[in-house]
Every structure is written in structure tokens, then in C-alpha cells.
Design a protein around this motif. Structure first.
Motif, mmCIF file in Angstrom:
data_model
loop_
_atom_site.group_PDB
_atom_site.id
_atom_site.type_symbol
_atom_site.label_atom_id
_atom_site.label_comp_id
_atom_site.label_asym_id
_atom_site.label_seq_id
_atom_site.Cartn_x
_atom_site.Cartn_y
_atom_site.Cartn_z
ATOM 1 N N SER A 116 10.844 19.020 -3.897
ATOM 2 C CA SER A 116 9.691 18.134 -4.121
ATOM 3 C C SER A 116 8.891 17.881 -2.856
ATOM 4 O O SER A 116 8.560 16.732 -2.533
ATOM 5 C CB SER A 116 10.164 16.800 -4.729
ATOM 6 O OG SER A 116 10.668 16.996 -6.025
ATOM 7 N N ALA A 195 10.311 18.992 -9.879
ATOM 8 C CA ALA A 195 10.336 18.457 -11.236
ATOM 9 C C ALA A 195 9.109 18.962 -11.981
ATOM 10 O O ALA A 195 8.079 19.282 -11.369
ATOM 11 C CB ALA A 195 10.338 16.929 -11.200
ATOM 12 N N ASP A 198 6.257 16.405 -11.233
ATOM 13 C CA ASP A 198 6.409 16.041 -9.825
ATOM 14 C C ASP A 198 5.120 15.448 -9.274
ATOM 15 O O ASP A 198 4.085 15.424 -9.941
ATOM 16 C CB ASP A 198 6.821 17.287 -9.027
ATOM 17 C CG ASP A 198 7.774 16.973 -7.895
ATOM 18 O OD1 ASP A 198 7.432 16.129 -7.056
ATOM 19 O OD2 ASP A 198 8.854 17.574 -7.849
ATOM 20 N N LEU A 236 11.860 15.659 -15.568
ATOM 21 C CA LEU A 236 12.104 14.865 -14.362
ATOM 22 C C LEU A 236 10.791 14.618 -13.624
ATOM 23 O O LEU A 236 9.777 15.268 -13.874
ATOM 24 C CB LEU A 236 13.088 15.578 -13.437
ATOM 25 C CG LEU A 236 14.495 15.800 -14.003
ATOM 26 C CD1 LEU A 236 15.312 16.683 -13.067
ATOM 27 C CD2 LEU A 236 15.203 14.465 -14.227
ATOM 28 N N THR A 237 10.833 13.663 -12.687
ATOM 29 C CA THR A 237 9.693 13.344 -11.837
ATOM 30 C C THR A 237 10.133 13.394 -10.377
ATOM 31 O O THR A 237 11.322 13.556 -10.066
ATOM 32 C CB THR A 237 9.140 11.937 -12.143
ATOM 33 O OG1 THR A 237 10.057 10.948 -11.618
ATOM 34 C CG2 THR A 237 8.949 11.719 -13.634
ATOM 35 N N ILE A 241 14.424 12.902 -9.506
ATOM 36 C CA ILE A 241 15.053 14.213 -9.394
ATOM 37 C C ILE A 241 16.370 14.153 -8.627
ATOM 38 O O ILE A 241 17.315 14.906 -8.934
ATOM 39 C CB ILE A 241 14.066 15.237 -8.770
ATOM 40 C CG1 ILE A 241 14.574 16.667 -8.953
ATOM 41 C CG2 ILE A 241 13.778 14.914 -7.311
ATOM 42 C CD1 ILE A 241 13.560 17.732 -8.580
ATOM 43 N N SER A 244 19.540 13.493 -10.815
ATOM 44 C CA SER A 244 19.807 14.363 -11.949
ATOM 45 C C SER A 244 20.901 15.377 -11.637
ATOM 46 O O SER A 244 20.865 16.041 -10.598
ATOM 47 C CB SER A 244 18.529 15.112 -12.356
ATOM 48 O OG SER A 244 18.827 16.071 -13.340
#
Length: 263
Positions: A116, A195, A198, A236-237, A241, A244
Motif C-alpha cells: 500500500s 487492497a 486502497d 480490503l482498504t 490490510i 487481514s
């Protein structure tokens, strides 16, 4: 766990045993934010978490935060701990630092995982850049009581330095950068993880992967592909993330299995 004097006085903590994996956290975070990943990662690796300058247990150095200088600090820590050829995983701000370690000190890094984080400042969504621009001591006061503030006040040697960290982070995040040319010259096998919702648009994800040699042609019947990898994790973001189980599920195979070169 403790401090290492490597020019800066960096806090680090070590968990598990095996091939070393160094974790670099996000802005206004700390090594502790990787706690959800430790059970999976320490089953196979010695995991070293680092609190970057001004973050967590590591005190403010008095100098501006820069990806390049923090990368030099991390490289000095790797040498101090006698960890040549370590694997690096960095998230968000830490992803930028990890990328700079691989660029500036390629001989120290065996494999690189960037989670990310873009390779240029314009890779963030415009609204994310606008939020970054607002990080100053005034907005730091509005963040009191937030999870990052609570983490900082619990770990920092000088909790009263919170406004300074928030402002220094803002100054770093407003500073323009574009490492595209240097990324294109990287030879270390790299895994990009994002993600699907994201803070970085998928258009930049594809651009970043393209710089590493990915996404240019069909792999063909023999599976010819670049040494670097890309994972986009669904549902997910940018903000969840790290919690997870999908993250170690893609990271561990990349770290632990041979990466073939192009066929």
C-alpha cells in the motif's frame, strides 16, 4: 528488544527464528501495528520490527523526516544486527522507506515487499494528498484521543512530542518525489501488495508493477514472467490490510519459495 545506536537511536524488537524479515510501519505508527501478522510470520521467520525516527519508542531526532534518510537508518540497523540479505516488508510510509533501502542499499535486501505505497507522490488519490497536506500542529490537536495518538502516548519517550510528529509527518507527505526511474532499475525480487479499495488507484498499481517488468506481455505456455510479483487483495482498504490473514497468505510464498527469472 531495545535500542540500537546507528547514528539515530532506533528501537527494534525481534520475534521468532529463521530467515530475517524486517517490518517497517506506516505514518504515526509503530512496529506494534504488525501484531496481527506475527503469529503467521514468526512460524517461519525471525521478524524484526523497527520504530522509525520520531515514531513509537524511537525519539524525534530533530531533523526533517525523509524517506531517504530513514532508509539509511534502517540500512545501518541491518548492518548493526549483522543482517545482510534480509527480507524487507514495509507498509504505507514504511513501504516507501523499504523501497528506498532497496534502491540505496541493494546489497542488503534479498526480497522486498511493498504494501500500500506508491513509487511517486502523485500515485496517491487526490483526496489522500489533500488530507496529507493538512497535517500540521493545529490538526494534531484534533487527533488527540485517536488510535494513533493513544499508541504514541503509550510508547513514546516524550508523549508531549505528538504535535511535532504529526507536523513532521505532514511535511514529509507534502514533499514531492518520483522514484520511477530508480524502480525500473531495481534487480531485487519485489512483491507489491495493495487492497482493491486502497488509497492508491489501481492505475498506479499497474504502472508500478510495469516498472518492475510486469504486465507487458502474456506469460505464454512456459509461464515466463518477471521475478517480481503483484497481489491485489479483495474486500480490503488501506486501513485494514494489515489485519487481514490474506496478507501473510501472499507474502510467505513469495519469501519462502524460489522466484524464477524470465524465461
Amino acid at each position: 528488544m531495545g535500542y540500537a545506536d546507528v547514528g539515530s537511536r532506533l528501537w527494534y524488537e525481534s520475534h521468532g527464528s529463521g530467515r530475517p524479515l524486517v517490518l517497517l510501519h506506516g505514518a504515526v505508527g509503530a512496529a506494534e501495528t504488525f501484531a496481527p501478522l506475527l503469529p503467521a510470520l514468526t512460524a517461519w521467520h525471525r521478524v524484526i520490527g523497527v520504530d522509525l525516527p520520531g515514531h513509537g519508542h524511537t525519539a524525534d531526532t530533530g531533523r526533517p523526516l525523509r524517506y531517504e534518510s530513514m532508509a539509511d537508518d534502517v540500512a545501518a540497523l541491518l548492518r548493526h544486527l549483522d543482517l545482510p540479505g534480509a527480507d524487507l516488508l514495509g507498509y504505507s510510509l514504511g513501504g516507501g522507506v523499504a523501497l528506498r533501502v532497496a534502491i540505496q542499499h541493494p546489497g542488503l535486501v534479498r526480497r522486498l515487499v511493498v504494501v500500500s505505497a506508491p513509487c511517486r507522490r502523485g500515485g496517491w488519490y487526490p483526496e489522500v494528498l489533500a488530507a496529507m497536506a493538512g497535517h500540521d500542529e493545529r490538526t494534531a490537536e484534533r487527533m488527540r484521543g485517536s488510535p494513533p495518538h493513544r499508541l504514541y502516548t503509550r510508547l513514546a519517550p516524550r508523549p508531549e512530542d505528538w504535535p511535532r510528529l504529526w507536523a513532521r509527518s505532514g511535511e514529509l507527505l507534502r514533499h514531492d518525489y518520483d522514484w520511477s526511474a530508480e524502480v525500473a532499475r531495481l534487480t531485487v525480487p519485489t512483491l507489491l501488495v495493495f487492497a482493491d479499495a486502497d488509497s492508491v488507484p489501481t492505475s498506479h498499481v499497474a504502472e508500478f508493477f510495469g516498472l518492475l517488468g510486469g504486465g507487458h506481455r502474456d506469460a505464454g505456455g512456459n509461464g515466463s514472467r518477471p521475478a517480481s510479483r503483484l497481489a491485489v487483495l479483495p474486500g480490503l482498504t488501506h486501513h485494514d490490510i494489515l489485519g487481514s490473514p490474506a496478507l501473510p497468505a501472499v507474502v510467505l510464498p513469495f519469501l519462502d519459495h524460489p522466484v524464477p527469472g524470465p524465461g
